[in-house]
Motif scaffolding. Structure first.
Motif, PDB file in Angstrom:
ATOM      1  N   SER A  30     -30.415 -38.364 -26.928  1.00 29.73           N
ATOM      2  CA  SER A  30     -29.706 -39.385 -26.153  1.00 29.73           C
ATOM      3  C   SER A  30     -28.291 -39.619 -26.701  1.00 29.73           C
ATOM      4  O   SER A  30     -27.500 -40.335 -26.103  1.00 29.73           O
ATOM      5  CB  SER A  30     -30.492 -40.696 -26.164  1.00 29.73           C
ATOM      6  N   PHE A  31     -27.978 -39.049 -27.861  1.00 27.78           N
ATOM      7  CA  PHE A  31     -26.672 -39.300 -28.476  1.00 27.78           C
ATOM      8  C   PHE A  31     -25.522 -38.609 -27.741  1.00 27.78           C
ATOM      9  O   PHE A  31     -24.395 -39.057 -27.781  1.00 27.78           O
ATOM     10  CB  PHE A  31     -26.651 -38.816 -29.933  1.00 27.78           C
ATOM     11  N   TYR A  32     -25.826 -37.469 -27.138  1.00 27.17           N
ATOM     12  CA  TYR A  32     -24.747 -36.640 -26.600  1.00 27.17           C
ATOM     13  C   TYR A  32     -24.961 -36.375 -25.117  1.00 27.17           C
ATOM     14  O   TYR A  32     -25.539 -35.356 -24.735  1.00 27.17           O
ATOM     15  CB  TYR A  32     -24.658 -35.312 -27.362  1.00 27.17           C
ATOM     16  N   PRO A  33     -24.507 -37.281 -24.285  1.00 27.64           N
ATOM     17  CA  PRO A  33     -24.749 -37.114 -22.841  1.00 27.64           C
ATOM     18  C   PRO A  33     -24.094 -35.832 -22.315  1.00 27.64           C
ATOM     19  O   PRO A  33     -23.074 -35.396 -22.839  1.00 27.64           O
ATOM     20  CB  PRO A  33     -24.081 -38.340 -22.217  1.00 27.64           C
ATOM     21  N   ASP A  34     -24.720 -35.279 -21.278  1.00 28.72           N
ATOM     22  CA  ASP A  34     -24.158 -34.082 -20.644  1.00 28.72           C
ATOM     23  C   ASP A  34     -22.943 -34.425 -19.786  1.00 28.72           C
ATOM     24  O   ASP A  34     -22.046 -33.613 -19.620  1.00 28.72           O
ATOM     25  CB  ASP A  34     -25.209 -33.424 -19.744  1.00 28.72           C
ATOM     26  N   PHE A  35     -22.981 -35.619 -19.204  1.00 26.22           N
ATOM     27  CA  PHE A  35     -21.928 -35.982 -18.255  1.00 26.22           C
ATOM     28  C   PHE A  35     -21.271 -37.301 -18.648  1.00 26.22           C
ATOM     29  O   PHE A  35     -21.874 -38.122 -19.331  1.00 26.22           O
ATOM     30  CB  PHE A  35     -22.498 -36.092 -16.838  1.00 26.22           C
ATOM     31  N   LEU A  36     -20.046 -37.447 -18.183  1.00 29.44           N
ATOM     32  CA  LEU A  36     -19.300 -38.681 -18.411  1.00 29.44           C
ATOM     33  C   LEU A  36     -19.045 -39.322 -17.049  1.00 29.44           C
ATOM     34  O   LEU A  36     -18.549 -38.666 -16.135  1.00 29.44           O
ATOM     35  CB  LEU A  36     -17.967 -38.363 -19.089  1.00 29.44           C
ATOM     36  N   LYS A  61     -28.806 -28.903 -27.775  1.00 26.55           N
ATOM     37  CA  LYS A  61     -29.420 -30.053 -27.088  1.00 26.55           C
ATOM     38  C   LYS A  61     -30.885 -29.793 -26.741  1.00 26.55           C
ATOM     39  O   LYS A  61     -31.703 -30.717 -26.745  1.00 26.55           O
ATOM     40  CB  LYS A  61     -28.628 -30.397 -25.828  1.00 26.55           C
ATOM     41  N   ASN A  62     -31.212 -28.558 -26.414  1.00 26.35           N
ATOM     42  CA  ASN A  62     -32.624 -28.240 -26.159  1.00 26.35           C
ATOM     43  C   ASN A  62     -33.463 -28.489 -27.414  1.00 26.35           C
ATOM     44  O   ASN A  62     -34.577 -29.011 -27.340  1.00 26.35           O
ATOM     45  CB  ASN A  62     -32.776 -26.777 -25.733  1.00 26.35           C
ATOM     46  N   ILE A  63     -32.918 -28.116 -28.554  1.00 27.13           N
ATOM     47  CA  ILE A  63     -33.663 -28.336 -29.798  1.00 27.13           C
ATOM     48  C   ILE A  63     -33.808 -29.832 -30.065  1.00 27.13           C
ATOM     49  O   ILE A  63     -34.894 -30.297 -30.449  1.00 27.13           O
ATOM     50  CB  ILE A  63     -32.985 -27.585 -30.970  1.00 27.13           C
ATOM     51  N   TYR A  64     -32.751 -30.600 -29.815  1.00 26.14           N
ATOM     52  CA  TYR A  64     -32.874 -32.052 -29.984  1.00 26.14           C
ATOM     53  C   TYR A  64     -34.003 -32.599 -29.111  1.00 26.14           C
ATOM     54  O   TYR A  64     -34.823 -33.402 -29.541  1.00 26.14           O
ATOM     55  CB  TYR A  64     -31.572 -32.763 -29.591  1.00 26.14           C
ATOM     56  N   LYS A  65     -34.021 -32.153 -27.851  1.00 27.08           N
ATOM     57  CA  LYS A  65     -35.049 -32.668 -26.917  1.00 27.08           C
ATOM     58  C   LYS A  65     -36.455 -32.384 -27.439  1.00 27.08           C
ATOM     59  O   LYS A  65     -37.335 -33.230 -27.408  1.00 27.08           O
ATOM     60  CB  LYS A  65     -34.920 -31.973 -25.554  1.00 27.08           C
ATOM     61  N   GLN A  66     -36.639 -31.168 -27.904  1.00 26.93           N
ATOM     62  CA  GLN A  66     -37.985 -30.798 -28.350  1.00 26.93           C
ATOM     63  C   GLN A  66     -38.338 -31.466 -29.666  1.00 26.93           C
ATOM     64  O   GLN A  66     -39.493 -31.811 -29.898  1.00 26.93           O
ATOM     65  CB  GLN A  66     -38.100 -29.277 -28.439  1.00 26.93           C
ATOM     66  N   ARG A 101     -18.154 -33.128 -16.812  1.00 26.12           N
ATOM     67  CA  ARG A 101     -18.824 -32.650 -18.010  1.00 26.12           C
ATOM     68  C   ARG A 101     -18.327 -33.536 -19.142  1.00 26.12           C
ATOM     69  O   ARG A 101     -17.138 -33.824 -19.230  1.00 26.12           O
ATOM     70  CB  ARG A 101     -18.390 -31.203 -18.271  1.00 26.12           C
ATOM     71  N   HIS A 102     -19.221 -33.974 -20.028  1.00 32.96           N
ATOM     72  CA  HIS A 102     -18.788 -34.858 -21.106  1.00 32.96           C
ATOM     73  C   HIS A 102     -17.819 -34.123 -22.025  1.00 32.96           C
ATOM     74  O   HIS A 102     -18.137 -33.029 -22.496  1.00 32.96           O
ATOM     75  CB  HIS A 102     -19.985 -35.364 -21.896  1.00 32.96           C
ATOM     76  N   PRO A 103     -16.644 -34.680 -22.256  1.00 33.42           N
ATOM     77  CA  PRO A 103     -15.636 -33.943 -23.040  1.00 33.42           C
ATOM     78  C   PRO A 103     -15.952 -33.882 -24.531  1.00 33.42           C
ATOM     79  O   PRO A 103     -15.331 -33.089 -25.246  1.00 33.42           O
ATOM     80  CB  PRO A 103     -14.355 -34.720 -22.778  1.00 33.42           C
ATOM     81  N   SER A 104     -16.900 -34.675 -24.976  1.00 35.09           N
ATOM     82  CA  SER A 104     -17.225 -34.644 -26.402  1.00 35.09           C
ATOM     83  C   SER A 104     -17.753 -33.251 -26.775  1.00 35.09           C
ATOM     84  O   SER A 104     -18.723 -32.773 -26.204  1.00 35.09           O
ATOM     85  CB  SER A 104     -18.279 -35.705 -26.693  1.00 35.09           C
ATOM     86  N   ASP A 105     -17.097 -32.614 -27.726  1.00 37.12           N
ATOM     87  CA  ASP A 105     -17.422 -31.219 -28.054  1.00 37.12           C
ATOM     88  C   ASP A 105     -18.115 -31.093 -29.397  1.00 37.12           C
ATOM     89  O   ASP A 105     -17.841 -31.856 -30.317  1.00 37.12           O
ATOM     90  CB  ASP A 105     -16.136 -30.370 -28.126  1.00 37.12           C
ATOM     91  N   ASP A 112     -24.142 -43.216 -19.574  1.00 32.92           N
ATOM     92  CA  ASP A 112     -23.913 -41.775 -19.403  1.00 32.92           C
ATOM     93  C   ASP A 112     -25.150 -40.947 -19.744  1.00 32.92           C
ATOM     94  O   ASP A 112     -25.388 -39.896 -19.150  1.00 32.92           O
ATOM     95  CB  ASP A 112     -22.767 -41.295 -20.317  1.00 32.92           C
ATOM     96  N   SER A 113     -25.925 -41.422 -20.708  1.00 30.76           N
ATOM     97  CA  SER A 113     -27.030 -40.591 -21.200  1.00 30.76           C
ATOM     98  C   SER A 113     -28.083 -40.356 -20.116  1.00 30.76           C
ATOM     99  O   SER A 113     -28.874 -39.430 -20.206  1.00 30.76           O
ATOM    100  CB  SER A 113     -27.674 -41.224 -22.437  1.00 30.76           C
TER     101      SER A 113
END
Lengths: 247, 507
Positions: free
Chosen positions: B8-14, B89-94, B72-76, B50-51
């Protein structure tokens, strides 16, 4: 006078055509003799008729059928009652593999033993509750993926006294319905997460009602059948896939 | 202490709101079924989480003052060619939830798209092109087995066929609508597909979820499906359409079954599938009555017998390594058409690893199957229907030139009714009212609108196909079937060209 047909000289397709023609003419009682591996008899037939079948019907007897009541004097091959909707199949003999696959309604009564994968993915909906009763023993995967309905396994009329009453993976992946087993069943034969339970009052009533009809079909003594205790196997969840995903 | 949820820390979209345009009408709050937009009553302002945003763009599209932009969320993350944000992000989810990654639509990995490496021919100077506006151009296609030869006799001075042809399905356009079940998509989309199929002279496919009572009237444009779960499958259903499709596999998830989660089994769905409300509808990986080609033949003829040989039987498989040999077995088992669903075929829900990494591209599969069936002398016994990643009319033309008789489109039809490819069909919350059966959400896409959009799309493609055929100097789609001479490869290897049976551009 019932409609009588010696099937031995016909291809299964011809037999089915003759059956359909007879039913269209209003025949309610049919007798088939000389049945020898004829496939798909009564496939998709939607009518309230009765038939006596002498011999050994082939693959998928009564598949997709809705209504006919078939009595087989012999054994049935694989797939009898495949995706059957309504009606009844009584077998005065043994049954092959995948009997009653995805069956949605009606009854299948087998006097003797059955093969593998019987009653897979049976399902019930509202007042449609399919029932399979097996007088003998069953192979592996009985009631796998079962989603509804009732399977009763008696283990009495068997030609395999040395075998366990059911094969391995009994009820694997079941998420609905009930399996009643006469006597005991080893837990190691059950599918993952399943346990045998003792019957409650409602179960006993249901069992007695279903078995009475079965015993009438085969002139068996109900009290003899009920002498031994039954166990029931029910799903541990209706949502087996509810918690395996990460979103 | 509760464990942190890294995903939840790094949303895909803004969600970007242009405040000088926003009139605080709260339309965005109403539109978002994922709960991104919230009205703060105390502060009298709009907040966005956003999350929760899936990037469906519904709010942006519906905002009356165009005050929203979904980016797309600009946070890189620091750049790394191997560990891209998708993998991280997939690893975070799992790690957060355990379990299988779930997704929707078709393969999202950038495998080589062979359609994009094939170019079409056109006439120049000799053999002039045909203008479909002034000359007849035929897209009519017949699905089903063709006789080995035709015997003709003369009766009373007139020629006629000696033997009647086996039943065939006539399509006015070689594009059908792929199996998408009622349950996976809304009833309105089904109604739109059915009506469009009727008016276009083609077929739609019910998928495995049974057939809603309101759709029986479209029978002559319907393919019903018999999948391993056998949901809603009874004699009336089998007799409802013109063909029955045995679903063995699906391109988006070869080798596994499917399941409609209990949450999506509403009252109406329950009636059609004939299972209790709220229970998982599970389709096992195999049909348990099919463990061999002989068993498949058993089911094909059980279905034919049950429907008195009035229906064609299709068999659908996912395109996998040995697709050509499997297809040969299917034809020999008696199928009237083989449906091949390629790597990029879509789905309402599939494990991500299956969607993205299992199966082979449809272009190679079509060519391999067509070649194998020709070599064995059985190509005429069944039609080939190709699906999985058909994006435009040129893809249709190329698929047919590689050997298909017709194609199925699924994703393209859904995009036509507004899908933005957010790939979250499995949630059942589709804000566009497509992949949902939430009674409020489905109102967003009325059947009339679905019909119009789908009809328009295929009408447009049909015109384009006629133009392309005309440019090639042929006036019938039949003449294009398997006609690889109309194709040239650009940038393919010898091996790839060998499988596709095409020459390189310049040859």
């Amino acid at each position: 006078m019932p409609f009588e047909l010696n099937a031995s000289i016909y291809h299964y397709s011809q037999v089915n055509n003759l059956i359909r023609e007879a039913i269209a003419k209003g025949e309610k009682e049919l007798i088939l003799t000389g049945v020898n591996g004829h496939r798909y008899l009564f496939a998709g037939v939607s009518a309230e008729v009765r038939a006596k079948i002498y011999g050994t019907p082939g693959l998928d007897l009564g598949c997709f059928m809705r209504g006919p009541r078939l009595e087989v004097f012999g054994n049935v091959q694989d797939g009898a009652g495949n995706t059957m909707d309504e009606g009844k199949i009584v077998v005065h003999g043994m049954g092959g593999d995948v009997i009653g696959y995805a069956m949605r309604g009606g009854k299948i009564h087998i006097y003797g033993d059955v093969g593998y994968r019987v009653g897979i993915h049976m399902k019930s909906y509202q007042d449609k509750v399919p029932v399979i009763i097996i007088g003998g023993k069953a192979g592996d995967f009985l009631g796998e993926y079962m989603a509804g309905g009732v399977i009763i396994l008696l283990g009495m009329n068997t030609i395999y006294p040395e075998r366990p009453i059911a094969g391995i993976y009994l009820g694997t992946g079941m998420h609905g319905g009930k399996i009643y087993v006469r006597g005991k069943v080893k837990e190691s034969y059950l599918g993952l997460g399943l346990k045998p339970y003792p019957l409650d009052g409602d179960d006993e009533k249901e069992l007695e009602r279903l078995l009475k009809e079965y015993c009438d079909d085969f002139q068996m003594d109900l009290s003899e059948v009920l002498k031994e205790d039954f166990v029931k196997i029910i799903p541990y969840t209706h949502r087996p896939y509810g918690k395996i995903y990460a979103y | 202490m509760a464990s942190p949820q890294f995903s939840s820390f790094y949303p895909d979209f803004l969600v970007q709101r242009i405040w000088e345009r926003c009139i605080k009408c709260k339309r965005c709050v109403k539109e978002c079924s994922y709960g991104v937009h919230v009205w703060d009553e105390k502060k009298k302002t709009l907040l966005a989480d956003d999350s929760k945003c899936v990037g469906c763009h519904r709010c942006e599209a519906m905002c009356p003052t165009k005050a929203l932009v979904i980016r797309r969320h600009p946070s890189d993350f620091r750049e790394h060619a191997l560990w891209t944000p998708w993998h991280i992000k997939n690893i975070y989810k799992q790690a957060d939830q355990g379990g299988v990654l779930l997704t929707s639509t078709g393969c999202a990995q950038p495998y080589k798209n062979y359609f994009d490496h094939l170019v079409l021919d056109a006439c120049q100077v000799t053999n002039p092109p045909i203008d479909p506006l002034r000359e007849p151009m035929e897209l009519r296609t017949f699905i089903g087995p063709k006789p080995e030869s035709l015997e003709i006799e003369k009766v009373n001075g007139k020629f006629r066929l000696k033997k009647r042809l086996p039943p065939l399905i006539q399509l006015e356009v070689p594009i059908m609508f792929a199996a998408m079940s009622y349950g996976a998509i809304s009833l309105h989309v089904h109604q739109g597909l059915a009506r469009a199929a009727r008016d276009l002279g083609t077929l739609y496919n019910t998928g495995e979820g049974g057939l809603h009572a309101s759709l029986y009237e479209y029978g002559s444009n319907t393919i019903v499906q018999c999948a391993s779960g056998r949901f809603g499958l009874h004699v009336d259903y089998l007799n409802a359409g013109v063909a029955i499709e045995i679903k063995i596999g699906q391109g988006a998830k070869p080798g596994i079954g499917g399941h409609l989660p209990g949450e999506k089994v509403t009252e109406e769905i329950s009636k059609t599938r004939m299972i209790p409300v709220g229970s998982d509808a599970i389709s096992p990986a195999p049909h348990h009555d099919i463990y061999s080609i002989e068993d498949l033949r058993g089911l094909i003829f059980a279905l034919k017998e049950a429907t008195e040989y009035k229906k064609l039987v299709f068999v659908k498989i996912a395109a996998v390594h040995n697709v050509a040999a499997i297809a040969s077995g299917i034809v020999r088992a008696g199928a009237d058409a083989v449906v091949i669903d390629g790597l990029r075929g879509g789905t309402g829900a599939a494990p991500t690893m299956f969607r993205d990494y299992i199966g082979i591209p449809i272009e190679l599969a079509i060519s391999a199957v067509d070649k194998r069936l020709r070599e064995e002398g059985i190509r005429h016994r069944a039609s080939i229907i190709a699906s999985g990643g058909i994006r435009n009319s040129a893809d249709v033309v190329k698929a047919i030139a590689l050997g298909a008789d017709a194609v199925y489109i699924g994703t393209a039809a859904l995009i036509a009714v507004g899908c933005t490819m957010c790939q979250r069909c499995y949630t059942g919350k589709c804000p566009w009212g497509i992949a949902t059966n939430n009674p409020e959400l489905i109102k967003r896409l009325p059947p009339d609108v679905a019909y119009e959009k789908i009809y328009n799309l295929v009408k447009g493609w049909a015109l384009e196909i006629k133009e392309m055929l005309g440019a090639m100097g042929i006036n019938s789609i039949e003449s294009l079937k398997g006609n690889r001479d109309k194709l040239r490869a650009v940038g393919l290897t010898e091996k790839e060209m060998e499988i596709l049976e095409v020459k390189h551009a310049g040859e």
